[in-house]
Design an enzyme around this catalytic site. Structure first.
Site, PDB file in Angstrom:
ATOM      1  N   HIS B 122       0.876  -1.171   0.000  1.00 24.94           N
ATOM      2  CA  HIS B 122       0.000   0.000   0.000  1.00 24.94           C
ATOM      3  C   HIS B 122       0.918   1.228   0.000  1.00 24.94           C
ATOM      4  O   HIS B 122       2.026   1.164   0.533  1.00 24.94           O
ATOM      5  CB  HIS B 122      -0.836  -0.049   1.274  1.00 24.94           C
ATOM      6  CG  HIS B 122      -1.938   0.961   1.366  1.00 24.94           C
ATOM      7  ND1 HIS B 122      -1.711   2.267   1.696  1.00 24.94           N
ATOM      8  CD2 HIS B 122      -3.270   0.843   1.189  1.00 24.94           C
ATOM      9  CE1 HIS B 122      -2.863   2.913   1.725  1.00 24.94           C
ATOM     10  NE2 HIS B 122      -3.835   2.075   1.413  1.00 24.94           N
ATOM     11  N   ASP B 199       3.378  -4.169   8.037  1.00 23.85           N
ATOM     12  CA  ASP B 199       2.109  -3.461   7.927  1.00 23.85           C
ATOM     13  C   ASP B 199       0.986  -4.491   8.089  1.00 23.85           C
ATOM     14  O   ASP B 199       0.731  -5.287   7.185  1.00 23.85           O
ATOM     15  CB  ASP B 199       2.037  -2.768   6.557  1.00 23.85           C
ATOM     16  CG  ASP B 199       0.666  -2.145   6.286  1.00 23.85           C
ATOM     17  OD1 ASP B 199      -0.212  -2.209   7.176  1.00 23.85           O
ATOM     18  OD2 ASP B 199       0.478  -1.602   5.185  1.00 23.85           O
ATOM     19  N   GLN B 202      -4.157  -5.192   6.995  1.00 26.70           N
ATOM     20  CA  GLN B 202      -5.085  -6.163   6.401  1.00 26.70           C
ATOM     21  C   GLN B 202      -4.984  -7.537   7.051  1.00 26.70           C
ATOM     22  O   GLN B 202      -5.625  -8.484   6.584  1.00 26.70           O
ATOM     23  CB  GLN B 202      -4.827  -6.289   4.889  1.00 26.70           C
ATOM     24  CG  GLN B 202      -5.050  -5.012   4.096  1.00 26.70           C
ATOM     25  CD  GLN B 202      -6.505  -4.582   4.046  1.00 26.70           C
ATOM     26  OE1 GLN B 202      -7.421  -5.325   4.408  1.00 26.70           O
ATOM     27  NE2 GLN B 202      -6.748  -3.355   3.599  1.00 26.70           N
ATOM     28  N   LYS B 225     -10.384  -0.717  10.360  1.00 21.67           N
ATOM     29  CA  LYS B 225     -10.599  -1.886   9.512  1.00 21.67           C
ATOM     30  C   LYS B 225     -11.012  -3.112  10.326  1.00 21.67           C
ATOM     31  O   LYS B 225     -11.216  -4.189   9.773  1.00 21.67           O
ATOM     32  CB  LYS B 225      -9.340  -2.189   8.703  1.00 21.67           C
ATOM     33  CG  LYS B 225      -8.994  -1.111   7.671  1.00 21.67           C
ATOM     34  CD  LYS B 225      -7.819  -1.538   6.814  1.00 21.67           C
ATOM     35  CE  LYS B 225      -7.141  -0.378   6.106  1.00 21.67           C
ATOM     36  NZ  LYS B 225      -7.926   0.209   5.036  1.00 21.67           N
ATOM     37  N   CYS B 362      -4.800   2.545  -3.679  1.00 21.95           N
ATOM     38  CA  CYS B 362      -3.604   3.127  -3.067  1.00 21.95           C
ATOM     39  C   CYS B 362      -2.400   2.213  -3.265  1.00 21.95           C
ATOM     40  O   CYS B 362      -1.577   2.049  -2.359  1.00 21.95           O
ATOM     41  CB  CYS B 362      -3.803   3.417  -1.575  1.00 21.95           C
ATOM     42  SG  CYS B 362      -5.074   4.635  -1.279  1.00 21.95           S
TER      43      CYS B 362
END
Lengths: 148, 407
Positions: B122, B199, B202, B225, B362
């Site tokens: 991302h 990261d 997700q 999220k 993104c």
């Protein structure tokens, strides 16, 4: 079964046949060998891209060509615009920009002199898609600014 | 297996019609909907406890502080962090990554140093490193990607050397759904003495995450999220690294003493939490964690795997659909339909009450790698069902028919 029944009515207002026709068979697509001005714009949110090139002589747009990729609305808008601004004076092109913008903000009457471009007035009911229709017009606006 | 139909009732926003059809929400990878317990926790905080934290000498202030710190403990337990001192509240995963890019990378990197990044990131885990590289003279290097969108690990030893100071990698790709084998990357980075930032935006909402088992040095994710409000994110960092770092932002709450000539920093984690933090949002994150813990992250993961496999199977039956990314994947499907631009597709689906994402997500380098300007993406969470998948299939059929007809 007619489309009006199987699809929400608004869709047919957005995707007029003339729009899909310009999307599938874009007019004035290509590049100019010796353009008076060349402007490349992209929409960073969605990735649509337009490069607009104009050949201007004696204050008149002699030829207009665009390259680009994106959704049907952005590409059809560019195709119709490039087709229609050929032969127009810079002042006339500026008037077209103003009218098209007003049409995108819901003023259908403002678009009446714009011919085929009127088909895009349904876009004003889809606020998130207005920027798609406006991309090529922003390129035209910047081109005119450079020519001044 | 979880009962998504029952869970769905916990999410008030899902109980509505859009353009005349019951809403099918397939954009949870952008932001997830909020369950009733989260909404209630935030409302209760404002109705009963609202005050600033760590400052007020009064009952409300004490209650607000207690709840805020309780949320931090919940986060630490949820990702198995060794201590709540290692949990820093931020605005979102992007801010968490920027904190490391400024307070760790910019202060340490020099010309010749290398940052290894994956090309499937991302923008939030790419642009901060581009900026840090530009500011320090360090060089960005990139993992290779296999044809189906997985990171190549067989040539890791040629990519990671003693020049590598930092490896920044996603846990689950927001476009391709790729699940990155972080532990193997950490092992290779360790041998070279590089630190690893993951990261987890997700992954945390969708699968059990144990930062100690992963072995990474930094781990970033967003609350929104995973059912929490927007405006709250988390950075986990290894304590000795955080201790050695200078603050990211300066202001109130992050100091132990301030004189005009200079100041001393507060202890962890407050050193990195300048100004009034997102208090209600953090409490909402705590409630989201309670909600997910009650369901069980193992079960969330198993359910999403099954639902995503089902969706893949159903979409593959439609002619003219290209699905991107590996077979084994997180709870999302990225795809394109021949002859229909994803924006046009999303508009038609929206008219049928189906919310998907269309665009570059993104992740423009991923689009470039795929060779497409944009894609459509359907993403799933605990409230999605096979019925939602069927509605998507029906919507895709309608879109194909519509654009076929208009031609």
């Amino acid at each position: 079964m007619s489309l009006e029944h199987s699809h929400p009515i608004q869709l047919n207002e957005l995707y007029r046949d003339v729009i899909m026709d310009h999307y599938r068979r874009p007019r004035n697509k290509g590049t100019l060998e010796d353009p008076s001005v060349s402007i490349a714009l992209n929409n960073p949110v969605c990735g649509d891209e337009i490069t607009l090139q104009l050949l201007v002589r004696d204050g008149r747009i002699e030829r207009a060509r665009f390259m680009g990729r994106g959704c049907s609305i952005s590409q059809a808008s560019a195709s119709m615009m490039a087709q229609q601004i050929e032969g127009k004076t810079l002042a006339e092109a500026e008037d077209m920009i103003a009218r098209f913008k007003r049409m995108m903000h819901g003023d259908e009457k403002a678009g009446e002199p714009l011919g085929d471009l009127m088909a895009l007035h349904g876009v004003s009911k889809f606020p998130v898609r207005v920027k798609c229709a406006l991309l090529s017009w922003e390129a035209l606006e910047r081109s005119l600014e450079q020519l001044r | 297996m979880i009962d998504a139909r029952a869970l769905r009732k916990d999410f008030p926003v899902l109980d509505q019609r859009v353009n005349g059809r019951p809403l099918v929400y397939l954009d949870s990878a952008a932001t997830a909907q909020k369950p009733r317990p989260v909404i209630d926790a935030v409302r209760r905080f404002f109705e009963e406890d609202n005050a600033n934290v760590h400052r007020a000498i009064h009952a409300l202030g004490e209650r607000a502080t207690a709840k805020y710190e309780e949320a931090r403990r919940k986060v630490a337990r949820f990702i198995n962090a060794p201590s709540e001192r290692t949990i820093i509240f931020t605005k979102n995963a992007t801010e968490s990554i920027n904190l490391v890019a400024y307070s760790w990378a910019r202060a340490r990197l020099k010309p010749g140093d290398e940052i290894l990044v994956s090309p499937i990131e991302h923008h939030s885990n790419l642009v901060p490193w581009q900026l840090a590289a530009r500011a320090t003279g360090a060089t960005l290097r990139f993992f290779d990607v296999t044809e189906d969108g997985q990171l190549r690990l067989d040539n890791l030893d040629s990519l990671i050397s003693e020049r590598t100071r930092l490896v920044a990698v996603t846990h689950v790709s927001n476009v391709l759904g790729t699940i990155v084998p972080v532990a193997s990357i950490v092992a290779a980075a360790r041998r070279a003495g590089a630190v690893v930032l993951v990261d987890g935006a997700q992954s945390v909402p969708h699968m059990p995450v144990d930062v100690q088992a992963l072995g990474c040095d930094f781990f970033a994710f967003s609350g929104h999220k995973m059912g929490a409000p927007t405006g709250i994110g988390v950075l986990y960092g290894r304590e000795e690294l955080l201790e050695a770092m200078d603050p990211f932002l300066g202001g109130g709450d992050m100091i132990s003493s301030v004189r005009l000539s200079g100041s001393e920093w507060a202890e962890l984690p407050y050193k990195f939490e300048a100004g009034t933090p997102p208090i209600a949002e953090a409490i909402g994150l705590g409630a989201a964690i309670d909600y997910l813990t009650a369901i069980g992250m193992d079960r969330v993961h198993a359910y999403e795997r099954r639902l995503t496999a089902y969706a893949r199977e159903r979409l593959e039956q439609l002619p003219g659909i290209t699905i991107y990314g590996p077979k084994e994947r997180g709870g999302l499907l990225t795809f394109n339909v021949d002859e229909i631009h994803p924006h046009d597709l999303a508009t038609v689906l929206d008219q049928h009450g189906i919310a998907i994402r269309a665009g570059h997500h993104c992740a423009q380098p991923v689009m470039e790698w795929l060779g497409v300007p944009a894609t459509a993406r359907a993403s799933f969470w605990v409230y999605n069902t096979e019925d939602d998948v069927e509605r998507l299939v029906e919507g895709l059929r309608a879109a194909k028919e519509f654009f076929g007809y208009v031609a």
